[in-house]
Design a protein around this motif. Structure first.
Motif, PDB file in Angstrom:
ATOM      1  N   TYR A 168      -6.030   5.875   0.724  1.00  0.00           N
ATOM      2  CA  TYR A 168      -6.708   5.360   0.005  1.00  0.00           C
ATOM      3  C   TYR A 168      -7.945   4.844  -1.091  1.00  0.00           C
ATOM      4  O   TYR A 168      -8.633   4.482  -2.107  1.00  0.00           O
TER       5      TYR A 168
ATOM      6  N   PRO B 113     -18.101   3.319   5.330  1.00  0.00           N
ATOM      7  CA  PRO B 113     -17.749   2.368   6.414  1.00  0.00           C
ATOM      8  C   PRO B 113     -16.675   2.724   7.376  1.00  0.00           C
ATOM      9  O   PRO B 113     -16.359   2.964   8.586  1.00  0.00           O
ATOM     10  N   ASN B 114     -15.111   3.849   7.026  1.00  0.00           N
ATOM     11  CA  ASN B 114     -14.428   4.575   7.529  1.00  0.00           C
ATOM     12  C   ASN B 114     -15.684   5.709   7.979  1.00  0.00           C
ATOM     13  O   ASN B 114     -14.542   6.443   9.175  1.00  0.00           O
TER      14      ASN B 114
ATOM     15  N   GLU C 202      -9.685  12.691   1.098  1.00  0.00           N
ATOM     16  CA  GLU C 202      -9.129  13.210   0.772  1.00  0.00           C
ATOM     17  C   GLU C 202      -7.466  11.966   0.627  1.00  0.00           C
ATOM     18  O   GLU C 202      -6.720  12.114   0.376  1.00  0.00           O
TER      19      GLU C 202
ATOM     20  N   MET D 198      -0.861   3.087   3.641  1.00  0.00           N
ATOM     21  CA  MET D 198      -2.203   4.799   3.785  1.00  0.00           C
ATOM     22  C   MET D 198      -2.891   4.125   2.547  1.00  0.00           C
ATOM     23  O   MET D 198      -3.639   4.524   2.814  1.00  0.00           O
ATOM     24  N   SER D 199      -2.279   3.570   1.712  1.00  0.00           N
ATOM     25  CA  SER D 199      -3.239   2.828   0.312  1.00  0.00           C
ATOM     26  C   SER D 199      -4.453   2.158   0.176  1.00  0.00           C
ATOM     27  O   SER D 199      -4.956   1.586  -0.704  1.00  0.00           O
ATOM     28  N   LEU D 200      -3.542   1.696   1.054  1.00  0.00           N
ATOM     29  CA  LEU D 200      -4.466   0.413   1.293  1.00  0.00           C
ATOM     30  C   LEU D 200      -6.075   0.579   2.210  1.00  0.00           C
ATOM     31  O   LEU D 200      -5.197   1.040   3.091  1.00  0.00           O
ATOM     32  N   ASN D 201      -7.469  -0.189   2.031  1.00  0.00           N
ATOM     33  CA  ASN D 201      -8.497   0.825   3.218  1.00  0.00           C
ATOM     34  C   ASN D 201      -8.355  -0.037   4.408  1.00  0.00           C
ATOM     35  O   ASN D 201      -8.469  -1.633   3.757  1.00  0.00           O
TER      36      ASN D 201
ATOM     37  N   ARG E 117     -18.659   1.555  -0.409  1.00  0.00           N
ATOM     38  CA  ARG E 117     -17.997   0.671  -0.291  1.00  0.00           C
ATOM     39  C   ARG E 117     -16.289   1.055   0.765  1.00  0.00           C
ATOM     40  O   ARG E 117     -15.955   0.661   1.652  1.00  0.00           O
ATOM     41  N   HIS E 118     -16.281   2.157   0.366  1.00  0.00           N
ATOM     42  CA  HIS E 118     -14.219   2.259   0.383  1.00  0.00           C
ATOM     43  C   HIS E 118     -14.263   3.357   1.618  1.00  0.00           C
ATOM     44  O   HIS E 118     -13.992   3.745   2.716  1.00  0.00           O
ATOM     45  N   ALA E 119     -15.160   4.764   1.287  1.00  0.00           N
ATOM     46  CA  ALA E 119     -15.576   5.645   2.557  1.00  0.00           C
ATOM     47  C   ALA E 119     -16.399   5.457   3.261  1.00  0.00           C
ATOM     48  O   ALA E 119     -15.367   6.556   4.564  1.00  0.00           O
TER      49      ALA E 119
ATOM     50  N   LEU F 294     -10.902  -2.912   4.972  1.00  0.00           N
ATOM     51  CA  LEU F 294     -11.583  -3.901   4.127  1.00  0.00           C
ATOM     52  C   LEU F 294     -10.409  -5.174   3.841  1.00  0.00           C
ATOM     53  O   LEU F 294      -9.536  -4.626   4.109  1.00  0.00           O
TER      54      LEU F 294
END
Lengths: 320, 594
Positions: free
Chosen positions: A216, A237-238, A213, B96-99, A233-235, B102
């Motif tokens: 990013y 790693p976090n 949610e 908040m919108s840049l990961n 790739r985006h979720a 990465l």
């Protein structure tokens, strides 16, 4: 440079924690009622004999000195001698149980950690779906049960009353390698898995939902990235940090939680060894086992902290 | 070119509308400003253009076409292929919108790779470098290897803008992209956006609550109220002859840097989804409303083809004579220390080892307002905290109240000093205890500073609420039942109940919508005159200064760069820093506001 300093800092903190723990354990065992020498010799011993043994054991020295001797021996691998069983070295008394317990914990971890991380993440991805609902309800129910109750239920269902698939007690033959008698271990491993997986699953689910949610992830989708890349790739790693932290916490819990489960299955592990050492007032063995358990706890958390630092850019690089 | 027709967005399950009957057109190379208060549905509409539904919202119906392609009819796969390629998005808060996990380079390259932009990695690398140049960022390896947290807020937003333009889209949606940026940075980002849309013939939708911002970048403006667009027109026309009563309200609530008009607020609040009335939704707050307005939402009408308005009485609105109340207000010229309530002499202070304020001298008279202006990090809030005695670091120099030296820490100050200086915080959401009723909140200063019985306390609390235009019946409610503006009024009432000599307002309007901001500023300005308190108004927003303050102190990096009478400083700034700040501040040039 920054990274090395951060990790050294964590290491120092870990060592400091271990030191404090050792002091606590030592003081706690000091506070146990009764004199160790009397405990060894029994009620019939004469005061002279007790005094002689006390001197031999170093019980007449100041407490701080006793502690220093104990710690220095412990660090050099000398765990002292057991009070019972013909003056055996503690390392011999706890060697086999320690091995047995390690096998149990490692097996339970190998089953439960991947299972719960996978299940938690999947439930989050299919949020409000049928599987998600099944997972959330069943994990609440399991989390509410203490592990020994789970153990007894497992025995009733799979071993005695309903089905007769596995032996109700787990007493592997010490002369045969454990991996050749795995059927003995199925029930204890299952019990530990059922005790641990609800926590990691629920935690992974909650964190994954939070990540999915986040802005990013929305942004990644608004960039038109395929869902595969959005997730991997985006979720993911976090999500490593919560996964690592949760796993370490549960593994550390396993190291202590094993005591009750071993008791239920009469499994000759470190838990059983600890319980008998307590009944026999075998202070060196109690100290050794508790300190080992505490070290596992501290080391696991230390490892989790260091992994967290390594995978979090903000921590790893510092500001600018 | 983008066309939206009859778009509606509903709350999932309930069918309650968040936005409906939304229609507009944007041509290539043009920017449409979509203006509305929080809760008006503007951001929901913005993301709907990418067919993106936020959790709990579903697209009801309508038609969205971009360059002739019907977005509404697309399947998930086709949608993915146009997001970022045909239509792209610049988020509100890039931090908040840049990961965070990465590198910048990864996040820039992936959009090119996904949409097959360029044939080789070298070609894409070259495009990334070009993008960085276009948004005025370094394009070197070192910079691209950074993680988002290693960039400043302005740099992060430039990266987001660059990313949006990466695949040369036909349409771009900007969702309040400059909120939270300093004016200087905001001005740079706005200029970049404007240049890029012109250069590449991109159609852009710029969503904002700030009319002054869009006035400078948009070609057309659409005004949204409670989920509907009530007026659309070319920017200049809209500012010159606004034809919807709500647009007019918005215009007079924009703080005017030039000082040609006084701020005027509007009471009440816009109805949220599920609480919206039948007919025209502005009718309950509109003084021109007639029975027709309450019965039916007016049809699309207006003075000409480009300027459309949805109001039954727009002809009357246009014809309404200019409001004569807009006379220049009184301002006194004396800024001397004589009769000064608060005097600050050579104050220096620090946070830990960092000196944040380097020798400040200023004073405020009773019945006057001093504006303390600066960008973030200028030390303006720290100075205000020093005066009120809540700064925890080291303080040197002299701070005097009515001629006597104040103790550094408010806990060491006598009761009378604590009573004399009252502080109003930035966020009314954080400064009122959610577990206490308004009566409990307001009775605290009375119990602290006065010997009163229950009835006397209640009488004073009701008086104080009425003074800040709130109803006495609010005493029994809890803060979460109040809107942001109402909460800030309660916070002001609480400060007034102590009967202070000095009122310190720390960015008190920055979390509020423009209409509410205007009414709070109007209230504060009246209180200063009526009660004769000395006010220190901390802000980063220069136009507010003109509407409210008598003197202004401009701070930069802990130094006082300019100090004097408001009109003198704003009309004829001496310091280079003030000049730049003024130049970068977006302004609305309202020719003749009625």
């Amino acid at each position: 440079m920054h990274l090395a300093r951060l990790i050294l800092q964590r290491l120092a903190l870990g060592i400091g924690t271990l030191f404090l723990v050792s002091v606590l354990i030592f003081l706690a065992t000091q506070a146990l009622p009764g004199n160790a020498a009397r405990a060894i010799l029994g009620n019939t011993a004469t005061p002279e004999k007790v005094a002689v043994l006390s001197r031999q054991l170093g019980l007449d020295k100041p407490v701080a000195r006793q502690y220093a001797i104990w710690v220095s021996h412990f660090v050099s691998g000398n765990l002292g001698r057991s009070f019972v069983g013909m003056d055996q070295p503690v390392s011999q008394v706890i060697g086999q149980p320690l091995y047995n317990s390690t096998v149990l914990v490692v097996l339970a971890a190998l089953v439960s950690v991947p299972l719960s991380i996978g299940l938690g993440t999947y439930a989050a991805l299919r949020r409000d779906g049928r599987l998600d609902r099944a997972v959330t309800t069943s994990t609440v129910a399991l989390a509410a049960l203490p592990e020994f109750v789970i153990g007894i239920l497992v025995i009733i269902i799979l071993s005695t009353e309903v089905l007769h698939l596995f032996p109700p007690i787990a007493r592997p033959n010490p002369s045969v390698p454990v991996y050749r008698q795995l059927d003995e271990l199925v029930l204890p491993v299952l019990t530990l898995t059922l005790a641990v997986f609800p926590y990691i699953t629920r935690m992974m689910r909650a964190y994954t939902i939070e990540i999915l949610e986040s802005e990013y992830i929305s942004m990644a989708r608004l960039k038109g990235l395929p869902e595969r890349i959005v997730i991997w790739r985006h979720a993911v790693p976090n999500a490593i940090v919560p996964a690592v932290q949760g796993t370490a916490m549960q593994l550390a819990w396993l190291a202590g939680g094993i005591v009750a489960v071993e008791y239920v299955f009469a499994y000759p592990g470190i838990g059983s060894a600890l319980i008998s050492a307590i009944t026999e007032r075998d202070i060196p063995t109690i100290q050794a086992i508790t300190l080992i358990l505490a070290s596992v706890y501290v080391l696991l958390n230390l490892a989790a902290d260091i992994i967290t630092i390594l995978v979090t850019p903000r921590l790893r690089t510092g500001l600018r | 070119m983008l066309t939206v027709e009859g778009l509606s967005i509903e709350l999932e399950g309930s069918g309650v509308d968040i936005a409906d009957e939304v229609a507009f057109t944007i041509r290539g190379g043009e920017i449409l400003g979509l203006v509305g208060e929080s809760g008006s549905g503007k951001t929901t509409v913005a993301t709907a253009l990418l067919m993106f539904e936020r959790h709990g919202a579903v697209l009801g119906g309508g038609r969205i076409t971009i360059d002739g392609r019907d977005v509404f009819a697309m399947d998930a796969k086709t949608l993915r292929s146009i997001r970022g390629r045909l239509i792209s998005y610049v988020p509100q808060d890039p931090s908040m919108s840049l990961n965070p996990a990465l590198r910048i380079r990864t996040q820039l390259m992936e959009i090119l790779v996904t949409h097959g932009f360029g044939t080789s990695n070298e070609e894409r690398e070259a495009r990334v470098a070009e993008m960085m140049d276009e948004v005025l960022l370094p394009s070197g390896r070192d910079f691209l290897r950074r993680y988002p947290h290693q960039l400043s807020g302005g740099q992060q937003q430039r990266v987001a803008v660059g990313m949006a333009f990466a695949c040369r889209p036909a349409m771009i949606v900007l969702d309040e992209p400059t909120t939270g940026l300093d004016v200087t940075t905001q001005a740079h980002v706005l200029r970049t956006v404007k240049d890029l849309t012109r250069m590449y013939g991109v159609a852009a939708l710029y969503v904002t609550h700030d009319l002054a911002v869009v006035a400078n970048v948009a070609d057309h403006i659409a005004v949204m109220y409670a989920g509907r667009i009530v007026e659309v027109g070319p920017t200049e026309t809209l500012f010159r002859s606004a034809s919807h009563p709500y647009t007019r309200r918005l215009l007079i609530s924009v703080p005017d840097l030039s000082g040609k008009h006084t701020l005027r607020g509007t009471l009440g609040r816009a109805p949220g989804p599920g609480h919206r009335p039948q007919g025209c939704r502005f009718a309950p707050r509109c003084k021109l409303a007639i029975s027709e307005c309450r019965a039916e939402f007016p049809p699309d009408d207006g003075p000409d083809e480009n300027h459309r308005v949805r109001c039954w009485r727009w002809r009357e609105v246009v014809a309404e004579p200019a409001d004569t109340e807009f006379a220049s207000r009184l301002r006194t010229e004396d800024t001397d220390g004589e009769g000064a309530v608060i005097t600050v002499a050579d104050v220096r202070c620090s946070y830990g080892d960092n000196d944040v304020i380097h020798g400040i001298n200023m004073s405020v008279d009773s019945g006057r307002c001093l504006a303390l202006v600066g960008e973030s990090g200028s030390g303006k809030t720290t100075l205000a905290r020093c005066i009120s005695g809540i700064h925890s670091g080291r303080i040197a120099g002299s701070i005097k109240l009515d001629g006597h030296e104040l103790k550094r820490n408010s806990r060491e100050r006598p009761k009378s000093d604590r009573q004399a200086i009252q502080y109003i915080f930035q966020s009314p959401y954080a400064s009122l205890n959610p577990r206490k009723s308004i009566a409990q909140i307001l009775s605290l200063p009375l119990k602290m500073f006065f010997e009163l019985n229950r009835n006397e306390r209640e009488t004073r609390m009701i008086e104080a609420l009425e003074r800040v235009s709130l109803d006495g019946s609010l005493l029994s409610v809890y803060p979460d039942q109040l809107s942001g503006g109402e909460r800030q009024r309660v916070a002001i009432a609480r400060a007034l109940l102590a009967e202070p000599r000095v009122l310190i307002c720390d960015e008190v309007t920055s979390s509020l919508d423009v209409l509410v901001q205007a009414s709070i500023v109007e209230l504060l300005s009246k209180l200063v005159r009526d009660l004769g308190v000395a006010m220190i108004f901390v802000t980063h927003h220069l136009p507010l200064v003109r509407s409210l303050a008598d003197t202004v102190a401009v701070m930069n990096r802990g130094e006082l760069v300019e100090y004097g009478c408001v009109d003198e400083v704003l009309d004829n700034p001496q310091a280079e820093y003030t000049k730049n700040l003024l130049a970068d501040t977006p302004t609305v040039d309202i020719v003749d506001v009625p």
